[in-house]
Design an enzyme around this catalytic site. Structure first.
Site, PDB file in Angstrom:
ATOM      1  N   GLU A 287     -31.219  23.608  -1.107  1.00 46.66           N
ATOM      2  CA  GLU A 287     -30.594  22.455  -0.441  1.00 46.66           C
ATOM      3  C   GLU A 287     -31.155  21.144  -0.966  1.00 46.66           C
ATOM      4  O   GLU A 287     -30.412  20.161  -1.122  1.00 46.66           O
ATOM      5  CB  GLU A 287     -30.783  22.579   1.076  1.00 46.66           C
ATOM      6  CG  GLU A 287     -29.948  23.705   1.675  1.00 46.66           C
ATOM      7  CD  GLU A 287     -30.506  24.263   2.969  1.00 46.66           C
ATOM      8  OE1 GLU A 287     -31.287  23.554   3.644  1.00 46.66           O
ATOM      9  OE2 GLU A 287     -30.173  25.423   3.298  1.00 46.66           O
TER      10      GLU A 287
ATOM     11  N   TYR B 115     -36.021  23.932   9.908  1.00 50.41           N
ATOM     12  CA  TYR B 115     -36.378  25.342   9.745  1.00 50.41           C
ATOM     13  C   TYR B 115     -37.580  25.724  10.605  1.00 50.41           C
ATOM     14  O   TYR B 115     -37.690  26.868  11.056  1.00 50.41           O
ATOM     15  CB  TYR B 115     -36.644  25.653   8.270  1.00 50.41           C
ATOM     16  CG  TYR B 115     -35.368  25.781   7.472  1.00 50.41           C
ATOM     17  CD1 TYR B 115     -34.679  26.986   7.422  1.00 50.41           C
ATOM     18  CD2 TYR B 115     -34.835  24.686   6.798  1.00 50.41           C
ATOM     19  CE1 TYR B 115     -33.495  27.110   6.711  1.00 50.41           C
ATOM     20  CE2 TYR B 115     -33.654  24.796   6.077  1.00 50.41           C
ATOM     21  CZ  TYR B 115     -32.988  26.003   6.036  1.00 50.41           C
ATOM     22  OH  TYR B 115     -31.803  26.107   5.339  1.00 50.41           O
TER      23      TYR B 115
ATOM     24  N   ARG C  41     -16.500  20.292  10.918  1.00 52.06           N
ATOM     25  CA  ARG C  41     -15.802  21.451  10.355  1.00 52.06           C
ATOM     26  C   ARG C  41     -15.676  21.281   8.847  1.00 52.06           C
ATOM     27  O   ARG C  41     -15.653  20.167   8.337  1.00 52.06           O
ATOM     28  CB  ARG C  41     -14.400  21.609  10.960  1.00 52.06           C
ATOM     29  CG  ARG C  41     -14.367  21.805  12.470  1.00 52.06           C
ATOM     30  CD  ARG C  41     -14.967  23.125  12.907  1.00 52.06           C
ATOM     31  NE  ARG C  41     -14.805  23.310  14.337  1.00 52.06           N
ATOM     32  CZ  ARG C  41     -15.666  22.890  15.254  1.00 52.06           C
ATOM     33  NH1 ARG C  41     -16.769  22.233  14.874  1.00 52.06           N
ATOM     34  NH2 ARG C  41     -15.444  23.110  16.539  1.00 52.06           N
ATOM     35  N   GLN C  42     -15.546  22.398   8.149  1.00 51.38           N
ATOM     36  CA  GLN C  42     -15.386  22.361   6.701  1.00 51.38           C
ATOM     37  C   GLN C  42     -13.922  22.596   6.325  1.00 51.38           C
ATOM     38  O   GLN C  42     -13.272  23.492   6.895  1.00 51.38           O
ATOM     39  CB  GLN C  42     -16.254  23.420   6.013  1.00 51.38           C
ATOM     40  CG  GLN C  42     -17.726  23.123   6.000  1.00 51.38           C
ATOM     41  CD  GLN C  42     -18.413  23.383   7.320  1.00 51.38           C
ATOM     42  OE1 GLN C  42     -18.079  24.325   8.020  1.00 51.38           O
ATOM     43  NE2 GLN C  42     -19.366  22.533   7.669  1.00 51.38           N
TER      44      GLN C  42
ATOM     45  N   PHE D 268     -13.903  31.015   5.394  1.00 51.65           N
ATOM     46  CA  PHE D 268     -13.796  29.862   6.289  1.00 51.65           C
ATOM     47  C   PHE D 268     -14.513  30.224   7.592  1.00 51.65           C
ATOM     48  O   PHE D 268     -14.211  31.238   8.211  1.00 51.65           O
ATOM     49  CB  PHE D 268     -12.334  29.527   6.582  1.00 51.65           C
ATOM     50  CG  PHE D 268     -11.596  28.936   5.408  1.00 51.65           C
ATOM     51  CD1 PHE D 268     -12.281  28.298   4.373  1.00 51.65           C
ATOM     52  CD2 PHE D 268     -10.225  29.000   5.326  1.00 51.65           C
ATOM     53  CE1 PHE D 268     -11.617  27.753   3.292  1.00 51.65           C
ATOM     54  CE2 PHE D 268      -9.530  28.440   4.244  1.00 51.65           C
ATOM     55  CZ  PHE D 268     -10.226  27.822   3.230  1.00 51.65           C
TER      56      PHE D 268
ATOM     57  N   HIS E 221     -25.152  24.655   4.605  1.00 55.34           N
ATOM     58  CA  HIS E 221     -26.166  23.816   5.254  1.00 55.34           C
ATOM     59  C   HIS E 221     -26.145  22.388   4.691  1.00 55.34           C
ATOM     60  O   HIS E 221     -26.253  21.416   5.448  1.00 55.34           O
ATOM     61  CB  HIS E 221     -27.557  24.421   5.042  1.00 55.34           C
ATOM     62  CG  HIS E 221     -27.822  25.623   5.896  1.00 55.34           C
ATOM     63  ND1 HIS E 221     -29.026  26.296   5.868  1.00 55.34           N
ATOM     64  CD2 HIS E 221     -27.055  26.274   6.811  1.00 55.34           C
ATOM     65  CE1 HIS E 221     -28.982  27.295   6.724  1.00 55.34           C
ATOM     66  NE2 HIS E 221     -27.800  27.308   7.299  1.00 55.34           N
TER      67      HIS E 221
ATOM     68  N   THR F  97      -5.680  26.751   0.183  1.00 49.65           N
ATOM     69  CA  THR F  97      -6.079  25.380  -0.151  1.00 49.65           C
ATOM     70  C   THR F  97      -6.989  25.276  -1.375  1.00 49.65           C
ATOM     71  O   THR F  97      -6.695  24.503  -2.291  1.00 49.65           O
ATOM     72  CB  THR F  97      -6.710  24.684   1.073  1.00 49.65           C
ATOM     73  OG1 THR F  97      -7.718  25.523   1.651  1.00 49.65           O
ATOM     74  CG2 THR F  97      -5.655  24.403   2.132  1.00 49.65           C
ATOM     75  N   PRO F  98      -8.098  26.018  -1.481  1.00 51.83           N
ATOM     76  CA  PRO F  98      -8.906  25.885  -2.697  1.00 51.83           C
ATOM     77  C   PRO F  98      -8.213  26.465  -3.919  1.00 51.83           C
ATOM     78  O   PRO F  98      -8.445  26.018  -5.046  1.00 51.83           O
ATOM     79  CB  PRO F  98     -10.188  26.660  -2.364  1.00 51.83           C
ATOM     80  CG  PRO F  98      -9.777  27.643  -1.334  1.00 51.83           C
ATOM     81  CD  PRO F  98      -8.722  26.948  -0.516  1.00 51.83           C
TER      82      PRO F  98
ATOM     83  N   GLY G 105      -2.799  32.999   3.901  1.00 55.48           N
ATOM     84  CA  GLY G 105      -2.792  31.962   4.915  1.00 55.48           C
ATOM     85  C   GLY G 105      -3.319  30.643   4.395  1.00 55.48           C
ATOM     86  O   GLY G 105      -3.035  30.221   3.277  1.00 55.48           O
TER      87      GLY G 105
END
Length: 399
Positions: free
Chosen positions: A140, A98, A203-204, A389, A88, A277-278, A273
């Protein structure tokens, strides 16, 4: 946490609500996007909405949270809440939203369950919602404070590398010249792009290089879906963004990050796959910090040619004092390479040291299988960390 009266009501109605939660979330999103189409255009992932995965993730998280409250009345599922809060925060979700979600979610509950929603039932589930919502708002808020706000920042593309036929790495530098924010190896950023129809989709993407450089990098796999809008952002980045272009990025987020593991701690870094990356960023960090303990490096892919960041993956492992590499390929594995194996990832023949802390990233079936094998080898569940992901379907598909 949950009051005794509400706990009894929630426990009694969980089967009914759980059985209908899929329909409830579907109607919730329909009502929300009818009232606020801008949220679908500029905040929510249109691909996940079309595929129904976001609905599954929401249903799973609500059911899991309610179940946890009634089973553990004096505790809170902080791991689950933290993962949601990081996502978030990377999107810029606000506390005010919320109340909007509550309005449309409870309208959907009343619509689906009808007369079963007595005042007592409504009050109990209202308590569940606000316990979850207020916990997320608090987490958050802390994340926003740590990073100095929830705003977006422009970055310039200063390099692009084609890693494989479907994966490109974008190297980025802050366009305003100010220092890049710190991050922890394993974290991700949100990337916001404006698409041809005017939508600003988000996108993340994991940061795929270790901390410490003024240049950041993300490695993006082009998603080739059978129907729009699957892969619309990844395809936009591949087709339209090159050196000199600009991207809007959030501050780094994500709780799959290497903490202070200790120089001698045994680690297992497993990926499949684009989940590499991380993991590559973590390996780079371990090299930079002189990690001396044993590190098991495990990866699964379709073939060596499709193994993104493989040169970095191998080079970092070679630089560690005590690393063991195990790459599994469905096809074209080089039998002459000691690290190559043919087939799916299988830890059966791999010794896992006592006290190992594991980090997993890849498709959900892969992570479930690896986690099961690790627990069978004596690794504590609390020491197995993962990153999903897209919508987190781990809880939605549990059992």
């Amino acid at each position: 946490m949950l009051s005794e009266q509400s706990a009894a009501t929630v426990r009694a109605t969980l089967p009914v609500v759980g059985g209908a939660i899929g329909e409830i979330t579907e109607r919730f999103y329909a009502g929300l996007f009818t009232a606020r189409p801008d949220l679908l255009r500029d905040l929510f992932n249109r691909g996940n909405q079309a595929a129904g995965t976001q609905r599954q993730a929401l249903a799973g998280s609500i059911a899991a949270f309610a179940t946890y409250l009634v089973d553990h009345p004096d505790e809170r599922p902080d791991a689950m809440l933290g993962r949601i809060a990081h996502k978030h925060a990377s999107l810029g979700v606000t506390a005010e939203q919320y109340a909007l979600v509550h309005e449309h979610l409870f309208a959907a509950v009343a619509e689906v369950l009808g007369e079963a929603v007595t005042p007592e039932v409504a009050a109990a589930w209202d308590e569940v919602y606000w316990l979850m919502a207020n916990a997320l708002v608090a987490i958050e808020k802390r994340l926003y404070e740590e990073r100095g706000g929830s705003g977006w920042r422009e970055w310039e593309v200063v390099g692009r590398v084609e890693e494989t036929a479907d994966v490109a790495t974008f190297r980025l530098r802050p366009a305003d010249g100010r220092p890049a924010p710190d991050f922890r190896a394993g974290q991700y950023v949100s990337v916001r792009v404006e698409l041809p129809d005017g939508a600003r989709q988000i996108r993340q993407y994991s940061l795929s290089a270790a901390p410490g450089s003024p240049v950041r990098q993300i490695s993006v796999k082009r998603v080739l879906g059978d129907a729009a809008p699957d892969g619309e952002v990844s395809n936009h980045l591949h087709a339209r963004v090159d050196v000199g272009g600009r991207l809007s990025l959030s501050a780094p987020s994500g709780d799959l990050a290497l903490g202070d593991t200790g120089a001698a701690a045994p680690l297992l870094l497993a990926s499949a796959g684009i989940g590499v990356t991380p993991i590559v960023a973590m390996l780079g960090h371990l090299v930079d910090t002189g990690h001396e303990g044993p590190v098991l490096v495990v990866h699964g892919d379709r073939s060596p040619a499709e193994h993104a960041l493989r040169p970095d993956h191998e080079a970092y492992a070679e630089k560690l004092a005590d690393a063991s590499v195990h790459f599994f390929y469905e096809a074209d594995a080089d039998d002459a390479e000691a690290s190559h194996r043919t087939g799916l990832v299988d830890l059966a023949g791999i010794a896992v040291p006592a006290g190992t802390r594991a980090y997993l990233c890849g498709p959900l079936p892969f992570m479930r299988a690896v986690r099961t094998q690790l627990i069978g080898k004596g690794v504590a569940p609390a020491d197995i960390h993962y990153e999903v992901f897209g919508p987190d379907l781990w809880l939605a598909q549990a059992g």
